[in-house]
Design an enzyme around this catalytic site. Structure first.
Site, PDB file in Angstrom:
ATOM      1  N   GLY A 110       0.906  -1.289  -0.056  1.00 18.74           N
ATOM      2  CA  GLY A 110      -0.012  -0.016   0.045  1.00 18.74           C
ATOM      3  C   GLY A 110       0.861   1.424   0.024  1.00 18.74           C
ATOM      4  O   GLY A 110       2.025   1.306  -0.381  1.00 18.74           O
ATOM      5  N   THR A 111      -0.066   2.448   0.372  1.00 17.86           N
ATOM      6  CA  THR A 111       0.641   3.728   0.567  1.00 17.86           C
ATOM      7  C   THR A 111       1.975   3.718   1.477  1.00 17.86           C
ATOM      8  O   THR A 111       3.018   4.416   0.964  1.00 17.86           O
ATOM      9  CB  THR A 111      -0.228   4.876   0.843  1.00 17.86           C
ATOM     10  OG1 THR A 111      -1.288   4.792  -0.134  1.00 17.86           O
ATOM     11  CG2 THR A 111       0.472   6.079   0.927  1.00 17.86           C
ATOM     12  N   GLY A 130       0.603  23.059   4.462  1.00 22.31           N
ATOM     13  CA  GLY A 130       0.289  22.343   5.578  1.00 22.31           C
ATOM     14  C   GLY A 130       1.203  21.831   6.448  1.00 22.31           C
ATOM     15  O   GLY A 130       2.268  21.381   6.289  1.00 22.31           O
ATOM     16  N   GLY A 165       1.004  19.816   9.437  1.00 26.04           N
ATOM     17  CA  GLY A 165       0.868  18.269  10.084  1.00 26.04           C
ATOM     18  C   GLY A 165       2.096  17.589   9.854  1.00 26.04           C
ATOM     19  O   GLY A 165       3.003  17.980   9.184  1.00 26.04           O
ATOM     20  N   ARG A 200      -5.381  13.598   4.358  1.00 20.90           N
ATOM     21  CA  ARG A 200      -5.869  12.457   3.624  1.00 20.90           C
ATOM     22  C   ARG A 200      -7.320  12.062   3.807  1.00 20.90           C
ATOM     23  O   ARG A 200      -8.024  12.382   4.654  1.00 20.90           O
ATOM     24  CB  ARG A 200      -5.004  11.190   3.972  1.00 20.90           C
ATOM     25  CG  ARG A 200      -3.412  11.369   3.615  1.00 20.90           C
ATOM     26  CD  ARG A 200      -2.484  10.138   3.870  1.00 20.90           C
ATOM     27  NE  ARG A 200      -3.006   9.148   3.014  1.00 20.90           N
ATOM     28  CZ  ARG A 200      -2.309   9.053   1.755  1.00 20.90           C
ATOM     29  NH1 ARG A 200      -1.446   9.655   1.517  1.00 20.90           N
ATOM     30  NH2 ARG A 200      -2.522   8.090   1.163  1.00 20.90           N
ATOM     31  N   ALA A 230       0.205   3.565  10.398  1.00 21.09           N
ATOM     32  CA  ALA A 230       0.460   2.377   9.767  1.00 21.09           C
ATOM     33  C   ALA A 230       0.598   1.464  10.911  1.00 21.09           C
ATOM     34  O   ALA A 230       0.156   0.312  10.765  1.00 21.09           O
ATOM     35  CB  ALA A 230       1.678   2.260   8.877  1.00 21.09           C
ATOM     36  N   HIS A 236      23.686   6.404  31.540  1.00 22.27           N
ATOM     37  CA  HIS A 236      24.320   7.821  31.334  1.00 22.27           C
ATOM     38  C   HIS A 236      25.606   7.533  30.576  1.00 22.27           C
ATOM     39  O   HIS A 236      26.513   6.577  30.839  1.00 22.27           O
ATOM     40  CB  HIS A 236      24.711   8.359  32.749  1.00 22.27           C
ATOM     41  CG  HIS A 236      25.467   9.495  32.506  1.00 22.27           C
ATOM     42  ND1 HIS A 236      24.952  10.800  32.174  1.00 22.27           N
ATOM     43  CD2 HIS A 236      26.809   9.706  32.774  1.00 22.27           C
ATOM     44  CE1 HIS A 236      26.005  11.692  32.271  1.00 22.27           C
ATOM     45  NE2 HIS A 236      27.102  10.994  32.519  1.00 22.27           N
TER      46      HIS A 236
END
Length: 507
Positions: free
Chosen positions: A41-42, A183, A185, A307, A359, A484
């Site tokens: 998919g995307t 945008g 985001g 989207r 995802a 540390h």
């Protein structure tokens, strides 16, 4: 292909779809996965994986500058071989794609390459290019996982070169010398960060009053300051009022809430493709929050305004389903993700909030649906404990509630912020950043949210995810020793202070 029957039919082979298919097959169910493009998919082919590969390359470019300017390592960057960069990216995507195909095959999942249309609650008509079509019926359940596509704006339809979305931004020709990102985001911030690392002049425009408007305000503040320090122009509370493709004839954008028009103007500087120059570009007019107007010329405009779910041609009505007013397919039961039609489930970007359209959330949703179909009783997805990451430079990573959101939800809240530069390792990295913990009062109050900004914080959020998911308290975390010097010790120090045991920081 006529008359095929199986236990489970999954429509869509993205993260939600293929995770459902794999888990169901591992549990002994017969599974048919219908995908009209490529499994993965995307996320695998146009989003998460290729973009993070490119952002890693950008981090290497930034490292050369840091070595020279901060550490006295007299390194220089001759150029970026775009074709070699693209080849490496594509190799990573290809190997991941083959891996997913191999896993599906080994699990016994039948993958059908075609377009699915619902013909009933558990019946699917599949059109296979060059092979006609067939009808498949599911005995146990049908899973909708058709994903999403970038939201576009009237008059700013993507061209694949001068006007692009997140689906094609990395596949446009060459590296532009200037980019306007619409945008603020996660997607817009990541692409702004990448192009700045690659030497472009970048303007980032967000209509809300701050970047990453769904995150804690301190995250937005620290990120904005860091991006501006890198030379990115950030305009928040700003509205795009006009955008013109230079070098083309003027066309009307029609009536819309955006007020966007397209048209002609003077020729821009052109997109760099490595060997050719184009005379086209973008000229945009932006109205800032405080009035006035800014004219921005750029070789490329990236539209990253969200989207939208993909249900086109699915014929949901045939299964007795409908989308809500935003185009999502809501479940009737969030515990199982089953819709109002028995035996029909939904995962991934088709789900409305509180699902996050991420995802890794889709993977979890796929597991829940598959195990439900197998007769198990899985735990529902805890969306409050799903981490949210922006892979810019610096990165952001958060889980749980921000301070304002926690107060709005009715919690009594205390918070503690520790700059990463208060630690030795934070000074070494020199990128600034912070750790912020939001909790109920007292050492034994619940941890409500943790918010990180800085280098590699995407790899630091898992500890905090467990703290939020398990209702841990600052005292619970404070008893565990952090190595540390590390960046993660800033997380430990923040919890120590809230537990009343601060060492280098005092409440």
């Amino acid at each position: 292909m006529s008359g095929n029957t199986t236990d489970v039919i999954v429509i869509g082979g993205g993260t939600g779809g293929y995770s459902t298919a794999l888990r169901a097959a591992h549990l002994g169910l017969g599974v048919t996965l219908v995908e009209r493009d490529l499994v993965g998919g995307t996320c695998l082919h146009r989003g998460c994986v290729p973009s993070k590969a490119m952002l890693h390359a950008a981090e290497l470019v930034d490292g050369v500058a840091e070595a020279r300017e901060r550490w006295g390592v007299k390194a220089t960057l001759d150029s970026v071989d775009w074709s070699a960069l693209v080849a490496t990216r594509d190799d990573i995507v290809s190997r991941n794609h083959k891996g997913v195909e191999g896993q599906l095959s080994a699990a016994g999942v039948t993958v059908v390459r075609g377009t699915a249309t619902l013909a009933g609650p558990r019946t699917v008509q599949v059109d296979v290019p060059g092979a006609g079509g067939g009808r498949w019926t599911a005995r146990r359940g049908l899973v909708l996982a058709t994903g999403s596509r970038p939201r576009t704006l009237p008059g700013l339809e993507p061209t694949g070169e001068h006007i692009v979305t997140s689906d094609d931004a990395l596949f446009a020709p060459g590296l532009p010398s200037s980019v306007l990102v619409l945008g603020g985001g996660a997607i817009g911030v990541e692409y702004a960060s990448f192009h700045r690392s690659m030497g472009a002049e970048v303007t980032l425009v967000e209509a809300a009053e701050r970047l990453l408007p769904l995150e804690d305000e301190d995250v937005s503040r620290h990120l904005t300051r860091a991006l501006k320090k890198r030379g990115i122009t950030v305009l928040t509370g700003a509205r795009l009022t006009d955008a013109r493709r230079t070098g083309t004839h003027r066309t009307s954008a029609g009536q819309s809430g955006t007020g966007i028009r397209t048209g002609t103007g003077q020729s821009g500087a052109g997109v760099r493709t490595g060997t050719e120059q184009s005379g086209a570009g973008i000229e945009a007019r932006v109205q800032p929050a405080r009035g006035g107007e800014t004219v921005i010329a750029a070789e490329r405009l990236l539209v990253a305004v969200g989207r939208v779910p993909v249900t086109d041609g699915l014929n949901l009505a045939a299964a007795g389903l409908a989308t809500d007013e935003r185009g999502f397919v809501p479940p009737a039961d969030w515990a199982t993700l089953e819709t109002a039609v028995p035996g029909v489930f939904v995962v991934g970007d088709l789900l409305p909030p509180p699902s996050l359209g991420l995802a890794h959330a889709s993977f979890a949703e796929g597991l829940v649906v598959a195990e439900t179909l197998a007769g198990l009783r899985p735990r529902p997805v805890d969306y409050a404990a799903v981490p949210r990451v922006t892979y810019s430079s610096p990165q952001t990573a958060s889980v749980g509630l921000g301070e304002a959101a926690a107060r709005d939800a009715g919690f009594e809240v205390v918070s503690n912020v520790l700059p990463l530069t208060a630690t030795a390792k934070g000074m070494v990295h020199g990128q600034g950043g912070m750790v912020k913990v939001v909790a109920e009062p007292g050492p034994d109050g619940r941890v409500l949210g943790v918010h990180l900004v800085g280098p590699h914080v995407s790899e630091m959020i898992s500890e905090s995810q467990l703290a939020v998911a398990w209702d841990a308290s600052p005292a619970d975390i404070a008893q565990h020793i952090h190595a540390h010097p590390t960046l993660s010790e800033a997380v430990g120090e923040t919890f120590l202070t809230l537990a009343g045991r601060g060492l280098h920081q005092h409440a």
